[in-house]
Design an enzyme around this catalytic site. Structure first.
Site, PDB file in Angstrom:
ATOM      1  N   SER A 255       5.900  12.220  -4.416  1.00 45.20           N
ATOM      2  CA  SER A 255       4.353  12.463  -4.563  1.00 45.20           C
ATOM      3  C   SER A 255       3.732  12.915  -3.520  1.00 45.20           C
ATOM      4  O   SER A 255       4.061  12.667  -2.208  1.00 45.20           O
ATOM      5  CB  SER A 255       3.807  10.720  -4.836  1.00 45.20           C
ATOM      6  OG  SER A 255       2.435  11.019  -4.859  1.00 45.20           O
TER       7      SER A 255
ATOM      8  N   ASP B 206       0.683  -1.057   0.035  1.00 48.21           N
ATOM      9  CA  ASP B 206       0.032  -0.110  -0.022  1.00 48.21           C
ATOM     10  C   ASP B 206       0.810   1.432   0.117  1.00 48.21           C
ATOM     11  O   ASP B 206       0.553   2.210   0.467  1.00 48.21           O
ATOM     12  CB  ASP B 206      -1.121  -0.058   1.165  1.00 48.21           C
ATOM     13  CG  ASP B 206      -1.987  -1.207   1.324  1.00 48.21           C
ATOM     14  OD1 ASP B 206      -2.134  -1.625   0.072  1.00 48.21           O
ATOM     15  OD2 ASP B 206      -2.364  -1.810   2.391  1.00 48.21           O
TER      16      ASP B 206
ATOM     17  N   GLN C 131       1.852  -5.998  -3.365  1.00 48.94           N
ATOM     18  CA  GLN C 131       2.529  -6.317  -1.872  1.00 48.94           C
ATOM     19  C   GLN C 131       3.670  -5.192  -1.412  1.00 48.94           C
ATOM     20  O   GLN C 131       3.908  -4.419  -2.255  1.00 48.94           O
ATOM     21  CB  GLN C 131       2.660  -7.724  -1.401  1.00 48.94           C
ATOM     22  CG  GLN C 131       1.321  -8.318  -1.122  1.00 48.94           C
ATOM     23  CD  GLN C 131       0.686  -8.728  -2.475  1.00 48.94           C
ATOM     24  OE1 GLN C 131       1.362  -9.472  -3.406  1.00 48.94           O
ATOM     25  NE2 GLN C 131      -0.461  -8.512  -2.692  1.00 48.94           N
TER      26      GLN C 131
ATOM     27  N   LYS D 278       2.084   2.053  -5.155  1.00 51.72           N
ATOM     28  CA  LYS D 278       2.642   1.492  -6.262  1.00 51.72           C
ATOM     29  C   LYS D 278       1.699   1.815  -7.499  1.00 51.72           C
ATOM     30  O   LYS D 278       2.046   2.284  -8.626  1.00 51.72           O
ATOM     31  CB  LYS D 278       2.798  -0.144  -6.169  1.00 51.72           C
ATOM     32  CG  LYS D 278       3.732  -0.329  -5.101  1.00 51.72           C
ATOM     33  CD  LYS D 278       3.826  -1.796  -4.818  1.00 51.72           C
ATOM     34  CE  LYS D 278       2.307  -2.138  -4.174  1.00 51.72           C
ATOM     35  NZ  LYS D 278       2.049  -2.018  -2.696  1.00 51.72           N
ATOM     36  N   GLY D 279       0.434   1.513  -7.314  1.00 55.27           N
ATOM     37  CA  GLY D 279      -0.671   1.737  -8.557  1.00 55.27           C
ATOM     38  C   GLY D 279      -0.437   3.312  -8.838  1.00 55.27           C
ATOM     39  O   GLY D 279      -0.455   3.463 -10.279  1.00 55.27           O
ATOM     40  N   LYS D 280      -0.373   4.316  -8.160  1.00 52.83           N
ATOM     41  CA  LYS D 280      -0.195   5.633  -8.186  1.00 52.83           C
ATOM     42  C   LYS D 280       1.162   5.803  -9.385  1.00 52.83           C
ATOM     43  O   LYS D 280       1.021   6.432 -10.362  1.00 52.83           O
ATOM     44  CB  LYS D 280      -0.388   6.340  -7.341  1.00 52.83           C
ATOM     45  CG  LYS D 280       0.246   7.991  -7.796  1.00 52.83           C
ATOM     46  CD  LYS D 280       0.296   8.923  -6.954  1.00 52.83           C
ATOM     47  CE  LYS D 280       0.960  10.196  -7.721  1.00 52.83           C
ATOM     48  NZ  LYS D 280       0.693  11.485  -6.954  1.00 52.83           N
TER      49      LYS D 280
ATOM     50  N   GLY E  27      -4.503  -4.203  -3.734  1.00 59.43           N
ATOM     51  CA  GLY E  27      -5.486  -3.491  -4.104  1.00 59.43           C
ATOM     52  C   GLY E  27      -4.744  -1.978  -4.445  1.00 59.43           C
ATOM     53  O   GLY E  27      -4.249  -1.580  -3.575  1.00 59.43           O
ATOM     54  N   HIS E  28      -4.869  -1.854  -5.634  1.00 61.00           N
ATOM     55  CA  HIS E  28      -3.841  -0.736  -6.296  1.00 61.00           C
ATOM     56  C   HIS E  28      -4.887   0.306  -6.819  1.00 61.00           C
ATOM     57  O   HIS E  28      -5.679   0.284  -7.582  1.00 61.00           O
ATOM     58  CB  HIS E  28      -2.999  -1.078  -7.597  1.00 61.00           C
ATOM     59  CG  HIS E  28      -2.030  -2.218  -6.970  1.00 61.00           C
ATOM     60  ND1 HIS E  28      -1.067  -2.683  -7.862  1.00 61.00           N
ATOM     61  CD2 HIS E  28      -1.786  -2.613  -5.602  1.00 61.00           C
ATOM     62  CE1 HIS E  28      -0.469  -3.542  -7.320  1.00 61.00           C
ATOM     63  NE2 HIS E  28      -0.852  -3.491  -5.984  1.00 61.00           N
TER      64      HIS E  28
ATOM     65  N   THR F 216      -8.518  -3.597  -0.391  1.00 69.53           N
ATOM     66  CA  THR F 216      -9.063  -4.465  -0.689  1.00 69.53           C
ATOM     67  C   THR F 216     -10.009  -5.004   0.551  1.00 69.53           C
ATOM     68  O   THR F 216     -10.995  -5.811   0.111  1.00 69.53           O
ATOM     69  CB  THR F 216      -7.996  -5.851  -0.521  1.00 69.53           C
ATOM     70  OG1 THR F 216      -7.173  -5.437  -1.785  1.00 69.53           O
ATOM     71  CG2 THR F 216      -8.438  -6.995  -1.019  1.00 69.53           C
TER      72      THR F 216
HETATM   73  P1  GDP Z   1      -0.838   0.300  -3.640  1.00 70.78           P
HETATM   74  O1  GDP Z   1      -1.270  -0.892  -2.951  1.00 70.78           O
HETATM   75  O2  GDP Z   1       0.806   0.532  -3.130  1.00 70.78           O
HETATM   76  O3  GDP Z   1      -1.070   0.737  -5.117  1.00 70.78           O
HETATM   77  O4  GDP Z   1      -1.317   1.388  -2.638  1.00 70.78           O
HETATM   78  P2  GDP Z   1      -2.869   1.706  -2.301  1.00 70.78           P
HETATM   79  O5  GDP Z   1      -3.501   2.148  -3.426  1.00 70.78           O
HETATM   80  O6  GDP Z   1      -3.195   0.564  -1.883  1.00 70.78           O
HETATM   81  O7  GDP Z   1      -2.946   2.969  -1.148  1.00 70.78           O
HETATM   82  C1  GDP Z   1      -2.318   3.945  -1.496  1.00 70.78           C
HETATM   83  C2  GDP Z   1      -3.212   5.125  -1.296  1.00 70.78           C
HETATM   84  O8  GDP Z   1      -2.607   6.511  -1.336  1.00 70.78           O
HETATM   85  C3  GDP Z   1      -4.517   5.272  -2.191  1.00 70.78           C
HETATM   86  O9  GDP Z   1      -5.326   5.390  -1.869  1.00 70.78           O
HETATM   87  C4  GDP Z   1      -3.643   6.292  -3.362  1.00 70.78           C
HETATM   88  O10 GDP Z   1      -4.754   6.943  -4.019  1.00 70.78           O
HETATM   89  C5  GDP Z   1      -3.234   7.212  -2.247  1.00 70.78           C
HETATM   90  N1  GDP Z   1      -2.168   8.012  -2.537  1.00 70.78           N
HETATM   91  C6  GDP Z   1      -0.906   7.379  -3.291  1.00 70.78           C
HETATM   92  N2  GDP Z   1      -0.010   8.503  -3.629  1.00 70.78           N
HETATM   93  C7  GDP Z   1      -0.434   9.600  -2.803  1.00 70.78           C
HETATM   94  C8  GDP Z   1       0.263  10.621  -2.166  1.00 70.78           C
HETATM   95  O11 GDP Z   1       1.170  11.238  -2.758  1.00 70.78           O
HETATM   96  N3  GDP Z   1      -0.482  11.580  -1.299  1.00 70.78           N
HETATM   97  C9  GDP Z   1      -1.886  11.050  -1.095  1.00 70.78           C
HETATM   98  N4  GDP Z   1      -2.384  11.964  -0.065  1.00 70.78           N
HETATM   99  N5  GDP Z   1      -2.422   9.922  -1.385  1.00 70.78           N
HETATM  100  C10 GDP Z   1      -1.820   9.285  -2.125  1.00 70.78           C
HETATM  101  P1  IMO Z   2      -0.695  -4.104  -2.237  1.00 65.75           P
HETATM  102  O1  IMO Z   2      -0.390  -4.759  -3.480  1.00 65.75           O
HETATM  103  C1  IMO Z   2      -0.866  -4.559   2.103  1.00 65.75           C
HETATM  104  C2  IMO Z   2      -0.877  -8.510   3.644  1.00 65.75           C
HETATM  105  C3  IMO Z   2      -2.089  -8.990   4.482  1.00 65.75           C
HETATM  106  C4  IMO Z   2      -1.328 -10.221   5.459  1.00 65.75           C
HETATM  107  C5  IMO Z   2      -0.268 -10.745   4.555  1.00 65.75           C
HETATM  108  C6  IMO Z   2      -0.747 -11.952   3.951  1.00 65.75           C
HETATM  109  O2  IMO Z   2      -1.932  -3.399  -2.275  1.00 65.75           O
HETATM  110  O3  IMO Z   2       0.199  -3.319  -1.709  1.00 65.75           O
HETATM  111  P2  IMO Z   2      -2.303 -12.762   2.018  1.00 65.75           P
HETATM  112  O4  IMO Z   2      -3.783 -12.555   1.870  1.00 65.75           O
HETATM  113  O5  IMO Z   2      -1.496 -12.111   0.993  1.00 65.75           O
HETATM  114  O6  IMO Z   2      -2.215 -14.011   2.329  1.00 65.75           O
HETATM  115  O7  IMO Z   2      -2.007 -11.872   3.486  1.00 65.75           O
HETATM  116  O8  IMO Z   2      -0.001  -9.682   3.575  1.00 65.75           O
HETATM  117  N1  IMO Z   2      -1.086  -8.104   2.372  1.00 65.75           N
HETATM  118  C7  IMO Z   2      -1.142  -6.700   2.238  1.00 65.75           C
HETATM  119  N2  IMO Z   2      -0.866  -5.731   2.712  1.00 65.75           N
HETATM  120  N3  IMO Z   2      -0.950  -4.306   0.807  1.00 65.75           N
HETATM  121  C8  IMO Z   2      -1.108  -5.369  -0.007  1.00 65.75           C
HETATM  122  O9  IMO Z   2      -1.229  -5.582  -1.387  1.00 65.75           O
HETATM  123  C9  IMO Z   2      -1.303  -6.828   0.655  1.00 65.75           C
HETATM  124  N4  IMO Z   2      -1.505  -8.075   0.119  1.00 65.75           N
HETATM  125  C10 IMO Z   2      -1.383  -8.806   1.416  1.00 65.75           C
HETATM  126  O10 IMO Z   2      -2.700  -7.881   5.348  1.00 65.75           O
HETATM  127  O11 IMO Z   2      -0.850  -9.502   6.502  1.00 65.75           O
HETATM  128 MG    MG Z   3      -2.891  -1.445  -1.835  1.00 67.06          MG
END
Ligand code: GDP
Ligand code: IMO
Ligand code: MG
Length: 437
Positions: free
Chosen positions: A422, A16, A226, A19-21, A43-44, A303
């Protein structure tokens, strides 16, 4: 410097990181975006002009309508994939997708087993707090060589044979918990045969596609899922996930040789967040500071919706991750969020059993004992999402001086140059400092 332009983007913390951004931002100049590990545990989020895209399996390049690949290292829930394709198409996106014939398939009994295994582990304190999407059990079947791959799923006859064996195995495993599969073999066979019909056109040799693209001089982006601390080998075992989330995972998980990779970008939040179980040295618990960061940063799982634990940036962890991944640059995200607090800290070393250390212990019980040693920084003034977007247009020197000092200290401590900063969720709230493509 070689002329290759194939860049791996990985999470340098606990997932989290944004990465998606970052992948969406870089995808402007990429012709192919490739997922190589994990499944719909990811969840990206990508935000463009106020519109939010939440992707679990589809690579983030699909928001720009780029060609995307889901590699052999992933595990695929076909229902989720079909829903995501449909959502993108309904939103007017053209889906250009290739799914590796070697990727493994997740079945409902995998998710069922995931939940049951976690219940047992929770009692022993070894749970990871999984997403309960069946990720671990599916990778277990893969490693045990029992699994069903996409190439078998889309071959009706072969699928019938393979699924009845796998189902019998799942029945035995569930029996150990006093349970039965929630769906019958017939239900699963019918349901998955229908998914297979719809997915067949996307399934093929992904490794060939990716290698050809690199050989033709195209810009290729690998999108990690992850974070590196969740890696099955180098993360905090047993609290991580079941795949290789590190850069090396892109080679095994997409079928590309290490010699064809030009850069590795680690995405790190300006602080730490963790969703799931297990120790995090800089965790701020339920303190006011943690709450302020969580609320401003919207730190709730994409997610599962679970609140994410928040803490300070851990330079010890990121330095460890930088070495294992061979990071060539860092993308620091969510800097804007730290305006929620007046003073910011960075963990520069741990104290373990009375000794200062820079090492990442292999034992989770040792990691739980690590006390962070901090350096303190002044924070910066707040701005709206729109204002941060305007600041980003003016470039790095327009950032508050305290923010620049903070970013530069992170670079110094991790020994990795900063490639991107960012300062907002929107695509344009991004400043690129180093050439990537
Ligand atoms: P990922 O799993 O690595 O793709 O990250 P997630 O999407 O799960 O979580 C990152 C969250 O932070 C998302 O809601 C993005 O829209 C948000 N985000 C990403 N970069 C920035 C930033 O620089 N500032 C803020 N405020 N939000 C951000
Ligand atoms: P993104 O790609 C944050 C964590 C779970 C748990 C552990 C194992 O959005 O960054 P799993 O379901 O993979 O067997 O869970 O890994 N986890 C994540 N935490 N971001 C994720 O993905 C994750 N995918 C799994 O919360 O601790
Ligand atoms: Mg995520």
């Amino acid at each position: 410097m070689n002329s290759l332009a194939s860049v791996i983007v990985i999470g340098a913390q606990w997932g989290d990181e944004g990465k998606g951004k970052i992948v969406d931002f870089l995808a402007e100049k990429a012709q192919l975006v490739v997922r190589f590990n994990g499944g719909n545990n990811a969840g990206h989020t990508v935000v463009v002009a106020g519109k939010k895209y939440k992707l679990h399996l589809m690579p983030s390049g699909s928001v720009r309508g780029e060609k995307v690949v889901i590699g052999n290292g992933t595990v695929i829930d076909p229902k989720v994939l079909l829903e995501e394709i449909a959502a993108l198409e309904t939103g007017g996106k053209q889906v250009k997708l290739l799914v590796s014939e070697r990727a493994h398939v997740i079945f409902p009994f995998h998710a069922q087993l995931d939940g049951l295994q976690e219940e047992v582990k929770e009692k022993k304190g070894t749970a990871a707090g999984t997403t309960k999407r069946g990720i671990g059990p599916c990778y277990m079947d893969k490693a045990g060589r029992f699994g069903v791959r996409m190439c078998e799923l889309v071959n009706e006859q072969l699928f019938k044979e393979k699924i009845s064996d796998l189902y019998a195995r799942a029945e035995k495993q569930l029996q150990a918990y006093g349970k039965k599969p929630e769906k019958t073999l017939e239900q699963i066979t019918t349901e998955y045969t229908e998914y297979a019909r719809k997915l067949k056109k996307y399934v093929g040799d992904a490794s060939e596609e990716v290698n050809d693209a690199i050989d033709e001089g195209k810009n290729v982006l690998f999108e990690g899922a992850q974070g590196a601390m969740l890696d099955i080998d180098h993360g905090l075992y047993p609290h991580g996930t079941s795949s290789n989330t590190i850069a090396g995972g892109a080679c095994t998980g997409a079928g590309v040789p290490p010699t064809k990779i030009s850069q590795v970008i680690g995405v790190a939040k300006a602080y730490t967040s963790r969703v799931g179980a297990g120790p995090v040295p800089t965790d701020l618990g339920e303190s006011d500071t943690a709450k302020a960061i969580r609320e401003k940063g919207g730190e709730y799982g994409t997610t599962t919706g679970r609140p994410r634990r928040c803490g300070w940036f851990d330079a010890v962890t990121v330095r460890h991750i930088a070495r294992i991944n061979g990071l060539t640059g860092l993308a620091i995200t969510k800097l804007d969020v730290l305006s929620a607090v007046k003073k910011i800290k960075i963990c520069t070393a741990y104290e373990l059993d009375g000794q200062a250390t820079n090492k990442q212990p292999a034992l989770a019980s040792d990691y739980a004992k690590c006390k962070p040693i901090y350096e303190e920084f002044d924070s910066w003034q707040d701005a709206s999402e729109k204002e941060w977007g305007e600041i980003a247009k003016k470039g790095y020197n327009a950032l508050p001086k305290e923010m620049r000092a903070y970013v530069e200290r992170i670079s110094q401590l991790t020994k990795i140059p900063i490639s991107i900063v960012s300062i907002g969720a929107e695509r344009d709230a991004t400043i690129q400092l180093k050439r990537i493509f």
